[in-house]
Design an enzyme around this catalytic site. Structure first.
Site, PDB file in Angstrom:
ATOM      1  N   GLY A  33     -46.024 -47.312 -47.550  1.00 31.13           N
ATOM      2  CA  GLY A  33     -46.708 -46.245 -46.833  1.00 31.13           C
ATOM      3  C   GLY A  33     -46.035 -44.915 -47.086  1.00 31.13           C
ATOM      4  O   GLY A  33     -44.989 -44.836 -47.732  1.00 31.13           O
ATOM      5  N   GLY A  35     -45.555 -40.693 -45.305  1.00 25.98           N
ATOM      6  CA  GLY A  35     -45.774 -39.717 -44.246  1.00 25.98           C
ATOM      7  C   GLY A  35     -45.497 -38.331 -44.777  1.00 25.98           C
ATOM      8  O   GLY A  35     -45.353 -38.131 -45.986  1.00 25.98           O
ATOM      9  N   GLY A  36     -45.402 -37.364 -43.873  1.00 25.27           N
ATOM     10  CA  GLY A  36     -45.191 -35.998 -44.301  1.00 25.27           C
ATOM     11  C   GLY A  36     -43.795 -35.728 -44.821  1.00 25.27           C
ATOM     12  O   GLY A  36     -43.592 -34.794 -45.601  1.00 25.27           O
ATOM     13  N   MET A  37     -42.815 -36.551 -44.411  1.00 21.86           N
ATOM     14  CA  MET A  37     -41.430 -36.286 -44.767  1.00 21.86           C
ATOM     15  C   MET A  37     -40.837 -37.319 -45.717  1.00 21.86           C
ATOM     16  O   MET A  37     -39.808 -37.065 -46.335  1.00 21.86           O
ATOM     17  CB  MET A  37     -40.571 -36.229 -43.499  1.00 21.86           C
ATOM     18  CG  MET A  37     -40.974 -35.135 -42.529  1.00 21.86           C
ATOM     19  SD  MET A  37     -40.102 -35.251 -40.954  1.00 21.86           S
ATOM     20  CE  MET A  37     -38.404 -35.041 -41.495  1.00 21.86           C
ATOM     21  N   LYS A  55     -36.749 -46.145 -47.479  1.00 20.65           N
ATOM     22  CA  LYS A  55     -37.369 -44.895 -47.064  1.00 20.65           C
ATOM     23  C   LYS A  55     -36.797 -43.785 -47.938  1.00 20.65           C
ATOM     24  O   LYS A  55     -35.594 -43.527 -47.917  1.00 20.65           O
ATOM     25  CB  LYS A  55     -37.072 -44.631 -45.589  1.00 20.65           C
ATOM     26  CG  LYS A  55     -37.701 -43.365 -45.030  1.00 20.65           C
ATOM     27  CD  LYS A  55     -37.381 -43.246 -43.547  1.00 20.65           C
ATOM     28  CE  LYS A  55     -38.002 -42.008 -42.930  1.00 20.65           C
ATOM     29  NZ  LYS A  55     -37.701 -41.911 -41.476  1.00 20.65           N
ATOM     30  N   ASP A 144     -39.465 -40.322 -30.638  1.00 17.45           N
ATOM     31  CA  ASP A 144     -40.758 -40.445 -31.308  1.00 17.45           C
ATOM     32  C   ASP A 144     -41.333 -41.842 -31.099  1.00 17.45           C
ATOM     33  O   ASP A 144     -41.784 -42.493 -32.041  1.00 17.45           O
ATOM     34  CB  ASP A 144     -40.623 -40.136 -32.798  1.00 17.45           C
ATOM     35  CG  ASP A 144     -41.961 -39.767 -33.441  1.00 17.45           C
ATOM     36  OD1 ASP A 144     -42.889 -39.368 -32.695  1.00 17.45           O
ATOM     37  OD2 ASP A 144     -42.082 -39.863 -34.676  1.00 17.45           O
TER      38      ASP A 144
END
Length: 253
Positions: A33, A35-37, A55, A144
């Site tokens: 997957g 994400g933005g970062m 990651k 978060d």
């Protein structure tokens, strides 16, 4: 397939250019997957023969991104609990920071069909509460908590993941990394980072955070309550509000 520096590379579907398939003792299997970062890959730890989640930061040579990855690794290193994802290693590849963590096969809570039966939600709540108890006992705030950051394994175990916004309860231990507040209309999961430490995902932020109050143990628990409410009722109480409407609503309550 592309080859860079004599190493086979993945198709450039997430990162451009793609990271090498093999580096630092890891062999990338497939993307999980993005994400933005950061982007997340399933990888194999060649030396230990186990699967891990890699990651990898999405921006090269970014001091802020490297600092955030270092904070996340330190945060995970403080907590060892069955309901919290484990961190194994952090490093850098081609100017991109990366973090190797436990791979959790299963589904994120946002992928579950809603509403769920109350007994199922009760079990999820117990696992998530135990995870947050361990995080807070380790002197940390997650900041978060949301369905996409909570995994349910195939045997029903709950795992709290993604400590990218975590920080110490005592702000003197780990200074936050300032940024810019930006609420994108129609994007309920945009992240906030500001010099006054308003951080998180808008629809799961406690009301006091919108007024500039610091994050606390209670704000993590508030987010957990919204996650469980969403699983039981099918939505959060303020579903449908976006951008400035959401800001105005939360600041008025």
């Amino acid at each position: 397939m592309l080859t860079r520096g004599g190493m086979q590379a993945l198709p450039t579907t997430i990162l451009e250019p793609a990271p090498p398939v093999r580096f630092d003792g890891y062999e990338i299997v497939r993307p999980l997957g993005a994400g933005g970062m950061a982007c997340v890959y399933l990888a194999r730890d060649v030396g230990l023969g186990r699967l891990v989640a890699l990651k990898i930061g999405a921006t090269r040579n970014n001091p802020r991104a490297r600092a955030r990855f270092a904070l996340e690794a330190r945060a995970l290193g403080r907590v060892q609990h069955p309901n919290v994802i484990a961190a194994f290693h952090t490093g850098e590849i081609g100017g991109l920071p990366y973090l190797a963590t436990e791979y959790v096969p299963g589904r994120a809570l946002n992928d579950l069909r809603k509403p769920q039966r109350w007994r199922t939600v009760l079990g999820i709540g117990v696992g998530l509460a135990r995870a947050l108890e361990a995080v807070h006992a380790g002197g940390l705030l997650h900041r978060d908590v949301k369905p996409s950051n909570v995994m349910m394994t195939q045997d029903g175990t709950i795992k709290l993941i993604d400590f990218g916004l975590a920080r110490a309860i005592d702000a003197r231990i780990d200074d936050d990394i300032p940024g810019v507040v930006e609420l994108a209309a129609g994007s309920p999961d945009v992240h906030l980072t500001a010099p006054d430490c308003i951080v998180g995902t808008p629809r799961y932020l406690a009301p006091e955070l919108w007024s500039g109050a610091p994050a606390t143990v209670r704000t993590d628990l508030y987010a957990m309550g919204l996650v469980l409410h969403e699983l039981l009722a099918g939505s959060v109480p303020h579903t449908g509000l976006r951008g400035n409407e959401l800001v105005a609503f939360m600041r008025s309550h």
